[in-house]
Design a protein around this motif. Structure first.
Motif, PDB file in Angstrom:
ATOM      1  N   GLU A  52     -46.883  -4.327   2.313  1.00 22.29           N
ATOM      2  CA  GLU A  52     -45.292  -3.757   2.855  1.00 22.29           C
ATOM      3  C   GLU A  52     -44.847  -2.798   1.219  1.00 22.29           C
ATOM      4  O   GLU A  52     -44.240  -2.070   2.722  1.00 22.29           O
ATOM      5  CB  GLU A  52     -44.715  -5.392   2.664  1.00 22.29           C
ATOM      6  CG  GLU A  52     -44.936  -6.989   4.002  1.00 22.29           C
ATOM      7  CD  GLU A  52     -44.914  -7.599   3.552  1.00 22.29           C
ATOM      8  OE1 GLU A  52     -43.876  -7.779   2.339  1.00 22.29           O
ATOM      9  OE2 GLU A  52     -45.390  -8.579   3.708  1.00 22.29           O
ATOM     10  N   ASN A  53     -45.048  -2.407   0.454  1.00 24.54           N
ATOM     11  CA  ASN A  53     -44.455  -1.461   0.149  1.00 24.54           C
ATOM     12  C   ASN A  53     -45.745  -0.415  -0.638  1.00 24.54           C
ATOM     13  O   ASN A  53     -46.028  -0.557  -1.765  1.00 24.54           O
ATOM     14  CB  ASN A  53     -43.787  -2.168  -0.980  1.00 24.54           C
ATOM     15  CG  ASN A  53     -43.384  -1.485  -1.835  1.00 24.54           C
ATOM     16  OD1 ASN A  53     -43.731  -0.195  -2.640  1.00 24.54           O
ATOM     17  ND2 ASN A  53     -41.961  -2.474  -3.483  1.00 24.54           N
ATOM     18  N   GLU A  54     -45.647   0.808   0.186  1.00 27.34           N
ATOM     19  CA  GLU A  54     -46.528   1.649   0.078  1.00 27.34           C
ATOM     20  C   GLU A  54     -46.355   1.824  -1.405  1.00 27.34           C
ATOM     21  O   GLU A  54     -46.970   2.630  -2.365  1.00 27.34           O
ATOM     22  CB  GLU A  54     -46.204   2.283   1.087  1.00 27.34           C
ATOM     23  CG  GLU A  54     -47.947   3.954   1.289  1.00 27.34           C
ATOM     24  CD  GLU A  54     -47.663   4.890   2.074  1.00 27.34           C
ATOM     25  OE1 GLU A  54     -46.572   5.049   3.144  1.00 27.34           O
ATOM     26  OE2 GLU A  54     -47.945   5.638   1.805  1.00 27.34           O
ATOM     27  N   THR A  55     -45.179   2.463  -2.048  1.00 27.02           N
ATOM     28  CA  THR A  55     -44.322   3.105  -3.194  1.00 27.02           C
ATOM     29  C   THR A  55     -45.808   1.773  -3.980  1.00 27.02           C
ATOM     30  O   THR A  55     -46.151   2.451  -4.939  1.00 27.02           O
ATOM     31  CB  THR A  55     -43.483   3.301  -3.404  1.00 27.02           C
ATOM     32  OG1 THR A  55     -43.077   4.040  -2.132  1.00 27.02           O
ATOM     33  CG2 THR A  55     -42.944   4.171  -4.294  1.00 27.02           C
ATOM     34  N   LEU A  56     -45.279   1.020  -4.150  1.00 26.84           N
ATOM     35  CA  LEU A  56     -45.672   0.375  -4.871  1.00 26.84           C
ATOM     36  C   LEU A  56     -46.902   0.583  -5.140  1.00 26.84           C
ATOM     37  O   LEU A  56     -48.380   0.573  -6.486  1.00 26.84           O
ATOM     38  CB  LEU A  56     -45.360  -1.021  -4.926  1.00 26.84           C
ATOM     39  CG  LEU A  56     -44.130  -2.035  -5.784  1.00 26.84           C
ATOM     40  CD1 LEU A  56     -43.872  -3.985  -5.815  1.00 26.84           C
ATOM     41  CD2 LEU A  56     -44.358  -1.891  -6.815  1.00 26.84           C
ATOM     42  N   ARG A  57     -47.941  -0.289  -3.999  1.00 27.66           N
ATOM     43  CA  ARG A  57     -49.081  -0.244  -3.863  1.00 27.66           C
ATOM     44  C   ARG A  57     -49.878   1.568  -4.143  1.00 27.66           C
ATOM     45  O   ARG A  57     -50.911   1.215  -5.630  1.00 27.66           O
ATOM     46  CB  ARG A  57     -50.256   0.250  -1.971  1.00 27.66           C
ATOM     47  CG  ARG A  57     -50.832   0.071  -2.089  1.00 27.66           C
ATOM     48  CD  ARG A  57     -51.173   0.246  -0.468  1.00 27.66           C
ATOM     49  NE  ARG A  57     -51.071   1.251   0.594  1.00 27.66           N
ATOM     50  CZ  ARG A  57     -50.106   0.788   0.746  1.00 27.66           C
ATOM     51  NH1 ARG A  57     -49.838  -0.594   1.640  1.00 27.66           N
ATOM     52  NH2 ARG A  57     -49.875   1.308   2.254  1.00 27.66           N
ATOM     53  N   LYS A  58     -48.865   2.915  -4.177  1.00 27.81           N
ATOM     54  CA  LYS A  58     -49.980   3.476  -4.449  1.00 27.81           C
ATOM     55  C   LYS A  58     -49.462   3.752  -6.476  1.00 27.81           C
ATOM     56  O   LYS A  58     -50.329   4.423  -6.545  1.00 27.81           O
ATOM     57  CB  LYS A  58     -48.638   4.823  -4.139  1.00 27.81           C
ATOM     58  CG  LYS A  58     -49.531   4.988  -2.474  1.00 27.81           C
ATOM     59  CD  LYS A  58     -49.192   6.358  -1.925  1.00 27.81           C
ATOM     60  CE  LYS A  58     -49.494   6.631  -0.495  1.00 27.81           C
ATOM     61  NZ  LYS A  58     -50.977   6.498  -0.239  1.00 27.81           N
ATOM     62  N   GLU A  59     -48.627   3.419  -6.617  1.00 31.44           N
ATOM     63  CA  GLU A  59     -48.462   3.416  -8.044  1.00 31.44           C
ATOM     64  C   GLU A  59     -49.473   2.268  -8.557  1.00 31.44           C
ATOM     65  O   GLU A  59     -49.795   2.773  -9.849  1.00 31.44           O
ATOM     66  CB  GLU A  59     -47.040   2.727  -8.907  1.00 31.44           C
ATOM     67  CG  GLU A  59     -46.095   3.264  -8.639  1.00 31.44           C
ATOM     68  CD  GLU A  59     -44.649   2.898  -8.274  1.00 31.44           C
ATOM     69  OE1 GLU A  59     -43.184   3.411  -8.234  1.00 31.44           O
ATOM     70  OE2 GLU A  59     -44.222   1.796  -8.981  1.00 31.44           O
ATOM     71  N   LEU A  60     -49.475   1.513  -7.990  1.00 31.83           N
ATOM     72  CA  LEU A  60     -50.229   0.446  -8.437  1.00 31.83           C
ATOM     73  C   LEU A  60     -51.963   1.088  -8.478  1.00 31.83           C
ATOM     74  O   LEU A  60     -52.585   0.432  -9.706  1.00 31.83           O
ATOM     75  CB  LEU A  60     -50.314  -1.089  -7.201  1.00 31.83           C
ATOM     76  CG  LEU A  60     -49.675  -1.998  -8.365  1.00 31.83           C
ATOM     77  CD1 LEU A  60     -49.476  -3.022  -7.141  1.00 31.83           C
ATOM     78  CD2 LEU A  60     -49.375  -2.540  -9.369  1.00 31.83           C
ATOM     79  N   ALA A  61     -52.653   1.631  -7.615  1.00 28.31           N
ATOM     80  CA  ALA A  61     -53.707   2.101  -7.885  1.00 28.31           C
ATOM     81  C   ALA A  61     -53.809   3.809  -8.626  1.00 28.31           C
ATOM     82  O   ALA A  61     -54.851   3.337  -9.130  1.00 28.31           O
ATOM     83  CB  ALA A  61     -53.366   3.102  -6.457  1.00 28.31           C
TER      84      ALA A  61
ATOM     85  N   CYS B 246     -58.027  -1.678  -2.701  1.00 30.59           N
ATOM     86  CA  CYS B 246     -58.994  -2.107  -3.715  1.00 30.59           C
ATOM     87  C   CYS B 246     -58.147  -1.755  -4.797  1.00 30.59           C
ATOM     88  O   CYS B 246     -57.738  -3.405  -5.874  1.00 30.59           O
ATOM     89  CB  CYS B 246     -60.383  -1.667  -3.166  1.00 30.59           C
ATOM     90  SG  CYS B 246     -61.523  -2.256  -4.382  1.00 30.59           S
ATOM     91  N   ALA B 247     -58.139  -1.433  -5.524  1.00 31.90           N
ATOM     92  CA  ALA B 247     -57.929  -0.281  -6.558  1.00 31.90           C
ATOM     93  C   ALA B 247     -56.138  -0.983  -6.749  1.00 31.90           C
ATOM     94  O   ALA B 247     -55.443  -1.775  -8.081  1.00 31.90           O
ATOM     95  CB  ALA B 247     -57.155   1.046  -6.970  1.00 31.90           C
ATOM     96  N   ALA B 248     -55.311  -1.509  -5.917  1.00 33.13           N
ATOM     97  CA  ALA B 248     -53.926  -2.095  -5.858  1.00 33.13           C
ATOM     98  C   ALA B 248     -54.623  -3.418  -5.802  1.00 33.13           C
ATOM     99  O   ALA B 248     -53.546  -3.778  -7.280  1.00 33.13           O
ATOM    100  CB  ALA B 248     -53.292  -0.949  -4.420  1.00 33.13           C
ATOM    101  N   PHE B 249     -54.793  -3.643  -5.434  1.00 35.82           N
ATOM    102  CA  PHE B 249     -54.623  -4.937  -5.147  1.00 35.82           C
ATOM    103  C   PHE B 249     -56.093  -5.399  -6.547  1.00 35.82           C
ATOM    104  O   PHE B 249     -54.719  -6.206  -8.006  1.00 35.82           O
ATOM    105  CB  PHE B 249     -56.042  -5.901  -4.713  1.00 35.82           C
ATOM    106  CG  PHE B 249     -56.467  -7.008  -4.457  1.00 35.82           C
ATOM    107  CD1 PHE B 249     -55.034  -8.319  -4.172  1.00 35.82           C
ATOM    108  CD2 PHE B 249     -57.782  -7.442  -5.267  1.00 35.82           C
ATOM    109  CE1 PHE B 249     -55.933  -9.073  -4.515  1.00 35.82           C
ATOM    110  CE2 PHE B 249     -57.921  -8.695  -5.725  1.00 35.82           C
ATOM    111  CZ  PHE B 249     -56.626  -9.518  -5.153  1.00 35.82           C
ATOM    112  N   THR B 250     -56.681  -4.500  -7.179  1.00 37.47           N
ATOM    113  CA  THR B 250     -57.602  -5.128  -8.410  1.00 37.47           C
ATOM    114  C   THR B 250     -55.965  -5.117  -9.918  1.00 37.47           C
ATOM    115  O   THR B 250     -55.813  -5.618 -10.800  1.00 37.47           O
ATOM    116  CB  THR B 250     -58.460  -4.207  -8.964  1.00 37.47           C
ATOM    117  OG1 THR B 250     -59.541  -4.347  -6.982  1.00 37.47           O
ATOM    118  CG2 THR B 250     -59.483  -4.242  -9.844  1.00 37.47           C
TER     119      THR B 250
END
Ligand code: SRM
Ligand SMILES: Cc1cc2nc3c(=O)[nH]c(=O)nc-3n(C[C@H](O)[C@H](O)[C@H](O)COP(=O)(O)OP(=O)(O)OC[C@H]3O[C@@H](n4cnc5c(N)ncnc54)[C@H](O)[C@@H]3O)c2cc1C
Ligand code: SF4
Ligand code: FES
Lengths: 809, 104
Positions: A766-775, A731-735
């Motif tokens: 698909e990209n865990e690193t990006l997701r975590k960075e976004l969050a 949710c945090a990453a998408f937002t």
């Protein structure tokens, strides 16, 4: 002394340029216009309805003689320019008058192509280009019977329709087997032919004209195969040829047209060219929409403003023949590797074809049902990925709840049908305004009539009316559309500049990007404010650049009072909270208390002066602002879930509260709503939210990009996860991705459609690193966002002062 | 008609730059505007369209955009701009030293 601008060609592109120039730099030039035709500038497009008898000449004048004198424009009408002396910077007219220029604009348009066959100079053989052509057609119709139109393209068919309406017997001759082969494929062309035959037109296809016969006036037309048909009038509509003789003879580089750069300058930088006489990046245009885009660029350049460039246009076509609904855009002939989506219902006369390359629309042909034309055209120009839409793309979007408008065919609407439900604007008001004020774009219609200027749900209808009234898709290429009239830069470039140039205030942005007004306006200021605070959290926020609701932290009402909605986390409340609300409602004599559609309570009719005191009381009872007023995270709707419900699979209420605690306070490009349902029965309506969670026995389905509202859009499934922690991270990453990528006032639904679900999955699933960075970036930005604005402005604070009058008399 | 009165209403710094504060009177509120160029205007706080509170709008140049339906009002003349037609009363306002005076 003012510089001298001379315009050659008193037609649509030339005068549009002058109008644009007067808008931005009314005093800069002393303007002279040289026009071959002995009239003020008129709307050439409307020659078709003029011929059909639907219009009078007065109706189609674009610039009256008074307009020229009011703007001190010296109009030399009725005499062509004969030569240009570039060394002396002088134009000589056919009658030997000379005019000096500092800058010259060529806008000579084009000429009908006349077939090089015997008899082409007989009386009664004409093109279809000018008012005189229409007059000779109408004269012919009064005295003669047989008309032959050579050329079964757009122009030919409009001429044929008009002459038939004038009472002539009309035969259309076309060299190929497919009419309008530039715009239509075989199938659509067949439908069109059938319809026009029913209306009484005759067709000779695959026919090659050999000669026009007659002594003084035309009497017959003969074809290669020996066939002869009688003709008292022959209209040549086989194409147009850019009018470049003058440019060529003055030594300017020409190919098919006058060759220009992206700033619309010819090889002589003092000489600009615009319109049909131009060749830009190898392309010539024959419709007004691209010419108007060019005009804007020329005007900006002449005014020495900004750095606007013209980079070409994609065009779409409509045929202006009553009773024919036809739309065509782009390249509709499939090549190897392309996909074709097809819908055919020959009995009802409906045909729709979309050609896709790489899952992007590259061409469209619609016949019989064109309501979605504007939508496809937009997707085509935006290069929208339609992978996820393929199932439903050919079915009217209107069916998907265009609330309040549904299933309307604009051509068949009576004049008194209400089109814009917000502002009460009827179809007749719109068509009248279009004619009276010569409107060409959606923005112009909006500002003159207010139609579609509020909620925007009737935009497609208004575009259709515009198209059917003036004949074409007039909108600018949207991905190049500037943020507003203050700039030439589109949203994405402003966003990019703010990030890369580290611009951290309005002044910095307006300065770096050469804004036209140092103050901006009510459209760009809030957008820029958002982009800065999204890119540089905690560093800048200008309240004066926010819409009133976000300054007053309440929704302004029609009487100037405000509504107040405290947050109720996940829709949960307690007797104490309810008592506190009741006390506040009593104390401030709140006129109305209502349960909202967002699972909380709204207090209506609060006077501005009372807001700070009311907030203090609510704060004291533990409430914070619900941001019901903001381009911000609004609510998290929940259902009861496994806590109570016999079907509940997970604790949807608890998860909703956690999600609301995660996201509250966040500023967004548009409003943003969440919901969590405890099972697929989906009582919290999670599948029409910006971010929705549907709990299932084995975990959590995450849904994105939905909304109720004006145009219902059901979410796309992003992915399924196993734990609450993952829900929070996704949710945090998408937002955050939405916050960083979307344009201001673009809700997740249109954003997802624009960028494609693919891209979002790529970044977030698909990209865990990006997701975590976004969050992580979301967490950082929340540090400066999760401050209750009500507490900041509560009674006794300095900020509360601004809610009071500064004096009482 | 009463004689026009000239009354001190406060300091410029009480009004946000590119913003507005109101002065309440018996005949309704008057909106006092402070533009980016430090020019001051006083107009009736009531939009000619449907009486929206102009003081709550976004101020740009010598104009304000009404918060209710986005009419753009010229602060100097009180006239609606663009295709919209309508006018709201304006008042005289002067800055002397560090004080603003309204003539009503
Ligand atoms: C109060 C409320 C109606 C109610 O009495 O229930 C409401 C009231 C308004 N809605 Fe709403 N909406 C309310 C729930 C909804 C819902 C239902 C929901 O959230 O589940 C929807 C449809 C769902 C959705 O948004 O996807 C909804 C779709 C809209 C839309 C259309 C949004 C869209 O994307 O199409 C607008 C217009 C806009 O935002 O531009 C809108 C705009 C408005 C505004 C802010 C209009 C305005 O600009 O003044 C209304 C403010 C009235 C006021 O003074 O508070 N309201 N609005 C609801 C407040 C919910 C809350 O607690 O925060
Ligand atoms: C019947 C008809 C229907 C159309 N329908 C549509 C439609 O539905 N949608 C659409 O988008 N487009 C339509 N078009 C095309 C549209 O009208 C043109 O694209 C547009 O008018 C081109 O503008 P322009 O300024 O380049 O040329 P023009 O409008 O032709 O203006 C050029 C002017 O320059 C003058 N001129 C030329 N040489 C000289 C000279 N040496 N000295 C002085 N003056 C000179 C000409 O006399 C003319 O007045 C239609 C055109 C016609 C004829
Ligand atoms: S509350 Fe929503 S639906 Fe109701 S009138 Fe206002 S904007 Fe329209
Ligand atoms: S009340 Fe001001 S625009 Fe409607």
């Amino acid at each position: 002394m003012r510089e001298k601008l001379v315009v050659i060609g008193n037609g649509m592109a030339g005068m549009r340029t002058v109008e644009e120039l007067l808008k931005v730099a009314p005093q800069q030039y002393e303007i002279t216009v040289i026009g071959d035709e002995p009239h003020p500038n008129y709307n050439r497009i409307m020659l078709s309805p003029l011929l059909a008898g639907d219009k009078q000449f007065d109706d189609i004048i674009l610039n009256t003689p008074e307009w020229y004198s009011k703007h001190n424009i010296n109009l030399l009408a009725g005499t062509p320019a004969a030569s240009i002396h570039r060394g002396r910077r002088e134009v000589t007219l056919a009658d030997q008058r000379t005019v000096h220029y500092d800058r010259l604009l060529l806008a000579t348009g084009s000429l009908p192509f006349i077939l090089p066959i015997p008899g082409n100079d007989l009386e009664g053989v004409i093109g279809f280009r000018t008012l005189e052509d229409v007059e000779s057609m109408i004269n012919a119709a009064q005295n003669h019977k047989h008309a032959v139109i050579i050329g079964g393209g757009l122009l030919g068919l409009e001429a044929a329709n008009g002459l038939k309406r004038q009472g002539m017997s009309v035969t259309v001759v076309h060299i190929s087997s497919v009419m309008m082969n530039q715009q239509l494929d075989d199938a659509a062309s067949q439908l069109l032919k059938r319809k026009l035959e029913d209306d009484g037109l005759k067709f000779l296809l695959e026919a090659e004209t050999e000669a026009i016969l007659g002594k003084q006036r035309v009497e017959a037309v003969r074809f290669k195969d020996g066939l002869e048909i009688p003709a008292d009038l022959v209209v040549m509509a086989v194409g147009i040829r850019p009018s470049i003789d003058l440019a060529k003879s003055s030594g300017l580089y020409c190919n098919r047209g006058v060759v220009v750069s992206d700033t619309m300058q010819s090889y002589d930088p003092k000489i600009y060219a615009v319109g049909e006489c131009v060749e830009h990046r190898g392309t010539t245009y024959g419709l007004v929409a691209p010419l108007f885009e060019q005009a804007k660029v020329v005007a900006n350049h002449l005014a020495q403003y900004g750095i606007g460039i013209y980079s070409g246009s994609v065009t779409s076509t409509k045929l202006k023949v009553t009773g024919v609904d036809l739309f065509s855009a782009g390249n509709f002939r499939e090549e190897e590797g392309d996909d074709v989506l097809l819908y055919q219902d020959p009995n009802r006369g409906i045909y729709k074809k979309l050609v896709l390359a790489n899952n992007r629309i590259k061409g469209a042909v619609l016949y019989g049902d064109t309501i979605d034309g504007a939508r496809y055209f937009q997707m085509m120009r935006d290069s929208t990925d339609v992978t996820e839409l393929r199932d439903s793309l050919l079915f009217r979007q209107a069916h998907l709840g265009d609330s309040g408008h549904g299933d309307l065919q604009v051509m068949s609407l009576p004049d008194n049908a209400e089109v814009c439900g917000c502002n009460g604007v009827c179809k007749g008001d719109i068509t009248q305004a279009i004619h009276k004020n010569n409107l060409f774009t959606l923005d112009e219609v909006r500002s003159h009539t207010k139609a579609s200027a509020s909620c925007g749900s009737c935009t497609a209808l208004v575009e259709q009316i515009l198209a059917s009234t003036v004949g074409e898709g007039y909108e600018e290429t949207p991905n190049q559309k500037p943020v507003c009239g203050c700039t030439t830069f589109p949203h994405d470039q402003v966003q990019k500049a703010i990030k890369t140039l580290e611009l951290k205030s309005h002044d910095a942005v307006f300065h770096a990007l050469e804004w036209k007004n140092s103050d901006g306006c009510h459209i760009c200021r809030p957008a820029v404010n958002y982009y800065i605070l999204a890119a540089w959290p905690g560093e800048y926020d200008d309240p004066q650049s926010r819409f009133v609701n976000e300054r007053a932290h309440g929704n302004i009402q029609k009487d100037g009072s405000y509504s107040v909605v405290p947050r109720m986390w996940g829709g949960l409340t307690t007797p104490d909270e309810l008592r506190a609300i009741a006390d506040v409602a009593d104390k401030f004599k709140v006129p109305e208390v209502k349960v909202t559609g967002g699972q909380r309570i709204d207090l209506f009719g609060i006077q501005k002066e009372d807001l700070p005191a009311l907030w203090s009381d609510l704060n004291e009872a533990g409430f914070v602002s619900g941001h019901a007023y903001g381009k911000a995270m609004r609510t998290v709707k929940t259902c009861v879930g496994s806590q109570w419900c016999r079907f509940g699979t997970q604790d949807s209420t608890g998860l909703g509260v956690k999600l609301e605690q995660l996201t509250w306070g966040s500023w967004m490009p548009h409003k943003f709503k969440l919901a969590v349902s405890g099972c697929p029965r989906n009582c919290a309506e999670a599948t029409i939210k910006d971010f929705g969670v549907v709990c299932v026995d084995s975990g959590y389905e995450l849904h994105i990009g939905g909304n109720g509202g004006i145009k219902v859009r059901v979410t796309d499934l992003l992915t399924k996860v196993d734990s609450e922690e993952e829900v929070m991270e996704y949710c945090a990453a998408f937002t955050q991705f939405y916050r960083e990528d979307a344009y201001y006032l673009e809700r997740t639904a249109p954003w997802v459609e624009r960028v494609g679900l693919h891209l979002i999955k790529e970044k977030i699933v698909e990209n865990e690193t990006l997701r975590k960075e976004l969050a992580e970036r979301f967490a950082i930005s929340q540090q400066s966002a999760q401050i209750d604005p009500w507490e900041q402005h509560a009674a006794g604070t300095e900020a509360a002062q601004t809610f009071m009058p500064m004096a009482s008399l | 008609m009463n004689q026009p009165k000239r009354i001190e209403i406060g300091k410029p710094s009480q009004i946000p730059l590119r913003g507005s504060r109101t002065v309440s009177t018996d005949e309704g509120d008057i909106a006092i505007f402070r533009t980016a160029e430090e020019t001051f205007f006083a107009v009736k706080d009531s939009c000619p369209h449907r009486q929206g509170p102009l003081s709550q709008g976004i101020v740009h140049g010598n104009r304000v955009t009404c918060p209710l339906h986005n009419w753009v009002i010229d602060l100097e003349s009180g006239e609606a701009t663009g295709p919209d037609k309508g006018c709201t009363p304006t008042y005289q306002i002067e800055l002397e030293g560090d004080l603003l005076y309204l003539t009503q």
